[in-house]
Design a protein around this motif. Structure first.
Motif, PDB file in Angstrom:
ATOM      1  N   SER A 243      -5.369   0.640  -1.268  1.00 35.55           N
ATOM      2  CA  SER A 243      -6.006  -0.660  -1.446  1.00 35.55           C
ATOM      3  C   SER A 243      -7.134  -0.447  -1.655  1.00 35.55           C
ATOM      4  O   SER A 243      -8.263   0.263  -1.222  1.00 35.55           O
ATOM      5  CB  SER A 243      -5.995  -1.573  -0.262  1.00 35.55           C
ATOM      6  N   GLU A 245      -8.696  -3.588  -3.192  1.00 38.29           N
ATOM      7  CA  GLU A 245      -9.158  -4.878  -2.976  1.00 38.29           C
ATOM      8  C   GLU A 245      -8.551  -5.302  -1.717  1.00 38.29           C
ATOM      9  O   GLU A 245      -7.107  -5.514  -1.761  1.00 38.29           O
ATOM     10  CB  GLU A 245      -8.886  -5.491  -4.156  1.00 38.29           C
ATOM     11  N   SER A 246      -9.084  -5.813  -0.504  1.00 40.49           N
ATOM     12  CA  SER A 246      -8.495  -6.173   0.567  1.00 40.49           C
ATOM     13  C   SER A 246      -7.324  -7.192   0.562  1.00 40.49           C
ATOM     14  O   SER A 246      -6.359  -7.367   1.171  1.00 40.49           O
ATOM     15  CB  SER A 246      -9.603  -6.329   1.495  1.00 40.49           C
ATOM     16  N   ASP A 247      -7.908  -8.255  -0.382  1.00 37.00           N
ATOM     17  CA  ASP A 247      -6.871  -9.213  -0.613  1.00 37.00           C
ATOM     18  C   ASP A 247      -6.702  -9.324  -2.117  1.00 37.00           C
ATOM     19  O   ASP A 247      -6.577 -10.682  -2.591  1.00 37.00           O
ATOM     20  CB  ASP A 247      -7.743 -10.812  -0.119  1.00 37.00           C
ATOM     21  N   SER A 255       2.397  -4.195  -0.430  1.00 32.47           N
ATOM     22  CA  SER A 255       1.057  -4.320   0.003  1.00 32.47           C
ATOM     23  C   SER A 255       0.159  -5.301  -0.978  1.00 32.47           C
ATOM     24  O   SER A 255       0.711  -5.515  -2.126  1.00 32.47           O
ATOM     25  CB  SER A 255       0.421  -3.043   0.322  1.00 32.47           C
ATOM     26  N   ARG A 256      -0.896  -5.373  -0.763  1.00 31.95           N
ATOM     27  CA  ARG A 256      -2.015  -5.963  -1.765  1.00 31.95           C
ATOM     28  C   ARG A 256      -3.230  -5.120  -1.915  1.00 31.95           C
ATOM     29  O   ARG A 256      -3.489  -4.319  -1.396  1.00 31.95           O
ATOM     30  CB  ARG A 256      -2.615  -7.304  -1.188  1.00 31.95           C
ATOM     31  N   GLY A 257      -3.717  -5.490  -3.316  1.00 27.72           N
ATOM     32  CA  GLY A 257      -5.041  -4.747  -3.882  1.00 27.72           C
ATOM     33  C   GLY A 257      -4.574  -3.325  -4.230  1.00 27.72           C
ATOM     34  O   GLY A 257      -5.645  -2.508  -4.203  1.00 27.72           O
ATOM     35  N   CYS A 258      -3.392  -2.772  -4.194  1.00 32.15           N
ATOM     36  CA  CYS A 258      -3.227  -1.321  -4.780  1.00 32.15           C
ATOM     37  C   CYS A 258      -3.967  -0.967  -6.019  1.00 32.15           C
ATOM     38  O   CYS A 258      -3.858  -1.691  -6.941  1.00 32.15           O
ATOM     39  CB  CYS A 258      -1.722  -1.234  -4.827  1.00 32.15           C
TER      40      CYS A 258
END
Length: 408
Positions: A243, A245-247, A255-258
């Motif tokens: 990641s 970007e945390s959000d 997941s998010r922000g990969c």
């Protein structure tokens, strides 16, 4: 308990060392091989005779004399056989027939419209069969097939998880072996790319190398102290899913922000349309793009967008600057974490190198720790988009040659 090898094992090991020494350093005399390997001259002479009989080594003429009779020089015979390298991408299957030195003899590609394993297998057959039919007559024939895939692969060649294909537990290697009747090596495409660059490209003679494959996703192949690093269970290198970007945006991995959502061809789906204005995009358009499905594929390809960039399209140039900046952020994390001698960026995104590279290098210079970047070299692939293709073929060749990694 002390374990010792029998004579056959020792002979096989020594033969592998002799062949690898000639392959990497030839032309060499038998005396040269003896000095480089530490094996006595009689052993080298006997093993060389076997390699000559197997057509894996050839005598190429006389070398310089050091006082006595001029020695016959030995050279690895790359024409003794062929291998097939395959890169399974998200939208395309590429295949190449190579000699044992990695020289490309023939290439084929076929579009991949659907991602289910049966369709992908059929497309692989479409690309590979013509290569087998047109392969030249050689002493050892087609010695094996190597395939690089965008996902995690276990030691048996089973694809455990390939999020961009939607695959879990696909035993592609066994299926290909049954179809073609030759040994098949399956590995992550970034590992294959690292092997290709180390053997034939920008990573030659580099012992601490990180290869970043940037295409429809991002993966990394890491060579540490001359060895391909795969982690405790063989899954290392999925850096596209770290990641940044945390959000951030939702990824197909869950997941998010990969990283790959911002610094690969996946980022095209979130960018302003080519031919438009980077400044003219409204907030609603931005929100719509950021809410795009994690499996969304971009409407345009890198070659198409590169043409817009060459024409000076503002939106495309800004998109590539941002991709370069984001690529630099992820590379900086790898530099700070692994302290490599060299970073090599390869894959389809290299076709946009001239617009990506300035922002990427500026970001690394700004963010990497000073001692880490002091001796660091960063470059794009010398093999272009063929790193994984040639690396996969090399993996098949290495398996055939029975190469054993030994510190001499």
């Amino acid at each position: 308990m002390r374990v010792t090898g029998d004579q056959a094992l020792v002979k096989k090991l020594n033969k592998s060392i002799v062949l690898d020494t000639i392959r990497r350093n030839g032309p060499l005399s038998r005396t040269d091989v003896s000095e480089r390997t530490g094996l006595n001259k009689a052993t080298v002479s006997n093993l060389t005779l076997e390699l000559l009989e197997q057509k894996l080594v050839e005598e190429t003429g006389l070398g310089a004399s050091s006082g006595g009779r001029k020695p016959l020089m030995l050279l690895f015979n790359g024409a003794a056989g062929c291998a097939i390298g395959i890169e399974l991408g998200v939208t395309l299957v590429k295949a190449a027939l190579t000699d044992l030195k990695g020289g490309i003899l023939l290439e084929r590609s076929a579009p991949l419209g659907r991602h289910d394993p049966d369709t992908a297998f059929a497309v692989i057959l479409e690309a590979v069969r013509p290569l087998l039919e047109e392969a030249p007559d050689t002493p050892h024939g087609v010695v094996g097939i190597g395939i690089g895939v965008p996902g995690m692969v276990d030691e048996s060649g089973t694809i455990l998880y390939a999020p961009n294909l939607g695959w879990e537990g696909v035993d592609l290697g066994a299926r290909l072996e049954k179809e073609f009747g030759v040994p098949v090596v399956v590995d992550n495409e970034a590992n294959a790319g690292a092997a290709g660059e180390r053997e034939y490209g920008a990573g030659r003679h580099v012992r601490h190398l990180v290869y970043v494959s940037a295409g429809m996703g991002i993966g990394s192949g890491m060579i540490i102290d001359g060895q391909l690093y795969k982690g405790a269970w063989g899954y290392a290198g999925e850096t596209g899913h770290m990641s940044i970007e945390s959000d951030g945006r939702l990824c197909s991995c869950g997941s998010r922000g990969c990283w790959e959502l911002y610094a690969s061809e996946r980022a095209y789906a979130y960018a302003p349309a080519a031919g438009g204005s980077a400044e003219g995009s409204g907030d609603a358009d931005v929100r719509a793009r950021d809410a795009a499905s994690p499996s969304s594929l971009p409407a345009l390809t890198t070659p198409e967008l590169a043409e817009y960039a060459r024409q000076g399209d503002a939106a495309t140039l800004e998109m590539y600057r941002e991709i370069g900046r984001r690529l630099g952020i992820g590379v900086t994390n790898l530099v700070n974490g692994f302290n490599p001698e060299k970073i090599v960026v390869g894959g389809p995104l290299t076709e946009a190198k001239e617009w990506i590279e300035p922002a990427m290098l500026a970001t690394i210079a700004e963010r990497a720790l000073p001692y880490h970047r002091r001796e660091l070299a960063v470059s794009f692939s010398e093999l272009g988009s063929r790193s994984a293709l040639l690396g996969a073929a090399h993996l098949a060749v290495s398996q055939f040659l029975g190469r054993v990694r030994v510190s001499l």
